[in-house]
Structure formats: structure tokens, C-alpha cells
Design a protein around this motif. Structure first.
Motif, PDB file in Angstrom:
ATOM      1  N   ASN A  16      47.265  67.225  16.339  1.00 33.93           N
ATOM      2  CA  ASN A  16      48.282  68.289  16.937  1.00 33.93           C
ATOM      3  C   ASN A  16      48.519  69.736  15.775  1.00 33.93           C
ATOM      4  OD1 ASN A  16      48.540  66.602  19.014  1.00 33.93           O
ATOM      5  ND2 ASN A  16      50.764  66.100  18.324  1.00 33.93           N
TER       6      ASN A  16
ATOM      7  N   MET B 270      42.406  71.513  24.741  1.00 33.48           N
ATOM      8  CA  MET B 270      43.809  72.670  25.116  1.00 33.48           C
ATOM      9  C   MET B 270      44.983  72.221  25.191  1.00 33.48           C
ATOM     10  SD  MET B 270      43.654  75.832  26.443  1.00 33.48           S
ATOM     11  CE  MET B 270      44.633  76.333  27.349  1.00 33.48           C
ATOM     12  N   LYS B 271      45.015  70.417  25.206  1.00 34.71           N
ATOM     13  CA  LYS B 271      45.998  70.242  25.112  1.00 34.71           C
ATOM     14  C   LYS B 271      46.838  70.513  23.587  1.00 34.71           C
ATOM     15  CE  LYS B 271      48.137  65.733  24.784  1.00 34.71           C
ATOM     16  NZ  LYS B 271      48.588  64.153  25.273  1.00 34.71           N
ATOM     17  N   ASN B 272      45.294  69.850  22.422  1.00 37.58           N
ATOM     18  CA  ASN B 272      45.448  70.426  21.179  1.00 37.58           C
ATOM     19  C   ASN B 272      46.439  71.588  20.474  1.00 37.58           C
ATOM     20  OD1 ASN B 272      44.927  67.966  20.515  1.00 37.58           O
ATOM     21  ND2 ASN B 272      43.027  68.061  20.308  1.00 37.58           N
ATOM     22  N   LEU B 273      45.383  72.160  21.363  1.00 40.79           N
ATOM     23  CA  LEU B 273      46.060  73.984  21.634  1.00 40.79           C
ATOM     24  C   LEU B 273      47.444  74.262  21.619  1.00 40.79           C
ATOM     25  CD1 LEU B 273      43.056  76.010  22.053  1.00 40.79           C
ATOM     26  CD2 LEU B 273      44.251  76.099  20.280  1.00 40.79           C
ATOM     27  N   TRP B 274      48.201  73.783  22.766  1.00 42.69           N
ATOM     28  CA  TRP B 274      49.445  73.594  23.444  1.00 42.69           C
ATOM     29  C   TRP B 274      50.046  72.789  22.098  1.00 42.69           C
ATOM     30  CZ3 TRP B 274      53.274  76.232  24.835  1.00 42.69           C
ATOM     31  CH2 TRP B 274      53.829  75.431  25.046  1.00 42.69           C
ATOM     32  N   ASN B 275      49.712  71.199  21.857  1.00 42.90           N
ATOM     33  CA  ASN B 275      51.110  71.258  20.776  1.00 42.90           C
ATOM     34  C   ASN B 275      51.049  71.583  19.101  1.00 42.90           C
ATOM     35  OD1 ASN B 275      51.184  68.852  22.368  1.00 42.90           O
ATOM     36  ND2 ASN B 275      49.765  67.692  22.182  1.00 42.90           N
ATOM     37  N   SER B 276      49.432  72.400  18.708  1.00 44.96           N
ATOM     38  CA  SER B 276      49.740  72.574  17.524  1.00 44.96           C
ATOM     39  C   SER B 276      50.760  73.976  17.780  1.00 44.96           C
ATOM     40  CB  SER B 276      48.447  73.847  16.915  1.00 44.96           C
ATOM     41  OG  SER B 276      47.596  72.308  16.912  1.00 44.96           O
ATOM     42  N   PHE B 277      50.310  75.094  18.611  1.00 42.98           N
ATOM     43  CA  PHE B 277      51.174  75.635  18.668  1.00 42.98           C
ATOM     44  C   PHE B 277      52.479  75.620  19.064  1.00 42.98           C
ATOM     45  CE2 PHE B 277      54.512  78.452  22.245  1.00 42.98           C
ATOM     46  CZ  PHE B 277      54.072  79.245  21.679  1.00 42.98           C
ATOM     47  N   ILE B 278      53.289  73.859  19.234  1.00 44.77           N
ATOM     48  CA  ILE B 278      54.782  73.646  19.454  1.00 44.77           C
ATOM     49  C   ILE B 278      55.044  73.233  18.041  1.00 44.77           C
ATOM     50  CG2 ILE B 278      55.847  72.037  19.824  1.00 44.77           C
ATOM     51  CD1 ILE B 278      54.651  71.564  22.955  1.00 44.77           C
TER      52      ILE B 278
ATOM     53  N   SER C  74      47.461  74.858  14.178  1.00 46.98           N
ATOM     54  CA  SER C  74      48.828  74.777  13.895  1.00 46.98           C
ATOM     55  C   SER C  74      49.139  76.233  12.943  1.00 46.98           C
ATOM     56  CB  SER C  74      49.744  73.661  13.786  1.00 46.98           C
ATOM     57  OG  SER C  74      49.397  73.429  11.868  1.00 46.98           O
TER      58      SER C  74
END
Length: 258
Positions: A29, A1-9, A33
């Protein structure tokens, strides 16, 4: 989930001016994206839809309403795709060899042809956007997500003219198969949404985008040997303009026939 969130950012930090928390541009990250790149288009489409109805409710005239419609994509993205359009206009207008065209793409200065093309682009966008109606608006709002979905596919699958450029960085650091499958699902969802809203215009919208995508592929390979970040921006700008014109003209012709 953290990788998904960072990719979103990372995606929104790169392709929009919407404030985002900080995330390092590491391979971990960035691997998802491009999956979030079309979401920037969804934000633009939602703002276009909301502004149109707010402007009508407040009783604003067509000119002011249209001016904001044209400017919303620029304000949300910071003009990153328009920069690619203008750089590509300079490079293509030089009629020089491939290596020189690539150098012009990287030149931060705007030439005369970039200014001319930029002015023409906004004039035709303004004129076409002034013809947007309540009926055509929902379908047109999908265009911003569609253009970015096709652009993401190009970043993942087209040859890179500049191995160290932005397009190459995003393409090389992402999980290609996952991004490709995600983009295919997005395109099917966009097509389904367009057909549900208006079968004729929905199919017309996707067809116009596909034609521009094919043109983009052949143009990039013929004149530049592959894509770059600027060429990807050129595609997004051109694709959205062509979709707008296609829907406006198609809707008018359908009205005349009907």
C-alpha cells in the motif's frame, strides 16, 4: 489500481488532515504513496487560489484575506511540516554534536528557539503573502506542489539519519525508480505551467526551490548525517517561504525595470 488507491490514501492520511478511508500501512500500500505526496500541495494551491478570489469578490480586507492564505497550508496539513521546522530550529540552535541534535529532533517539547523561529516564520509569511496579487497568485499556487515534489525526491534519494524514522519508512517501502521518474515528470510539468503563466516568475520559482533543495541536502548531511521526517518538514516550510519571497521580490523588481 487497488495499490494505487491505497497509496493515495496513505499519502493523504499521513500528510494532510483531509478525511480518508482506512488503508493499512503495508509495503504494497505504500510503494506508490510518495507519488501522491505532491497532490496534497495541489489541493493547497487550489484552495489558496479559490480563497483569494472569493475574498476579493466578497470585499474582505487585505489583513483577513492574508491571514487565511497563511493558515490554509497549516489547516490542510495539520502543521506536520511546521512541526519539522520548529524541531529543526531547536536542534540547530543547540550547537551540540550530531547525536544530540538528532535527540532534540525527536523531543516532543518545544524550546525557546522553536517559539522564536515559529513567530518569525509566520510574521514574514504574513507580510509576504499580503503582497500577493492576481498576477503572482497563479504562479505561487504551484509552490506547494513543487516543494513536496522536491521533498519526495529527498526521501527517496538522500541518506537517512534515522533508519527507523518516518522518512526512512516511506523511502524504503516505495518503488524508488518509479517515484523518481514520476517526480521528474512533475517538476517538468510545474516548470512548464509556471512558464506558461509567467515566463520570468515561473523560472524564478523553480530556481528558488532548487537552491533550497541543494542547501537542504548539504545542511542535513553536515549537521545530522542524513535526513529525517522532521528535516523533510523543515525543507517544505523553508522552501515555500523562500519561493514566496522570491516571487514577491522578483515581481516588484520586474515591475520597476519594466
Amino acid at each position: 489500481m487497488k495499490n494505487l488507491w491505497n497509496s493515495f490514501i496513505v499519502a493523504f492520511s499521513m500528510y494532510s488532515k483531509i478525511p480518508m478511508p482506512r488503508a493499512d500501512w503495508t509495503r504494497e500500500n505504500m510503494k506508490y504513496s510518495m507519488c501522491f505526496f505532491p497532490w496534497v500541495g495541489l489541493v493547497i494551491g487550489a484552495l489558496e487560489f479559490g480563497w483569494f478570489h472569493l475574498a476579493v469578490w466578497l470585499g474582505f480586507g487585505t489583513i483577513f484575506r492574508t491571514a487565511v492564505l497563511v493558515l490554509i497550508p497549516v489547516l490542510v496539513t495539520g502543521g506536520i511540516h511546521l512541526d519539522g521546522l520548529l524541531d529543526t530550529a531547536d536542534a540547530m540552535s543547540s550547537w551540540r554534536e550530531k547525536e544530540r541534535r538528532l535527540e532534540i529532533l525527536k523531543d516532543s517539547h518545544a524550546g525557546a528557539f522553536a517559539v522564536i523561529i515559529g513567530l518569525c516564520y509566520f510574521v514574514i509569511c504574513f507580510g509576504a503573502a499580503s503582497e500577493v496579487t492576481r498576477e503572482t497568485l497563479p504562479v505561487l499556487c504551484l509552490a506547494f506542489g513543487i516543494s513536496r515534489t522536491f521533498s519526495a525526491l529527498s526521501v527517496e534519494n538522500f541518506p537517512n539519519a534515522n533508519p527507523k524514522g518516518t522518512a526512512a519508512v516511506f523511502g524504503n517501502n516505495s518503488l524508488k525508480n518509479i517515484v523518481n521518474v514520476t517526480m521528474a515528470v512533475y517538476l517538468l510539468l510545474f516548470l512548464a505551467a509556471g512558464v506558461l503563466l509567467n515566463p520570468f516568475l515561473g523560472i524564478l520559482l523553480m530556481t528558488a526551490a532548487a537552491f533550497v533543495f541543494v542547501y537542504y541536502y548539504h545542511m542535513a548531511l553536515k549537521y545530522f548525517g542524513g535526513i529525517t521526517g522532521d528535516l523533510a518538514g523543515f525543507f517544505v516550510s523553508l522552501c515555500e517561504l523562500v519561493m514566496l519571497l522570491t516571487i514577491i521580490i522578483g515581481n516588484r523588481i520586474a515591475g520597476m525595470i519594466g
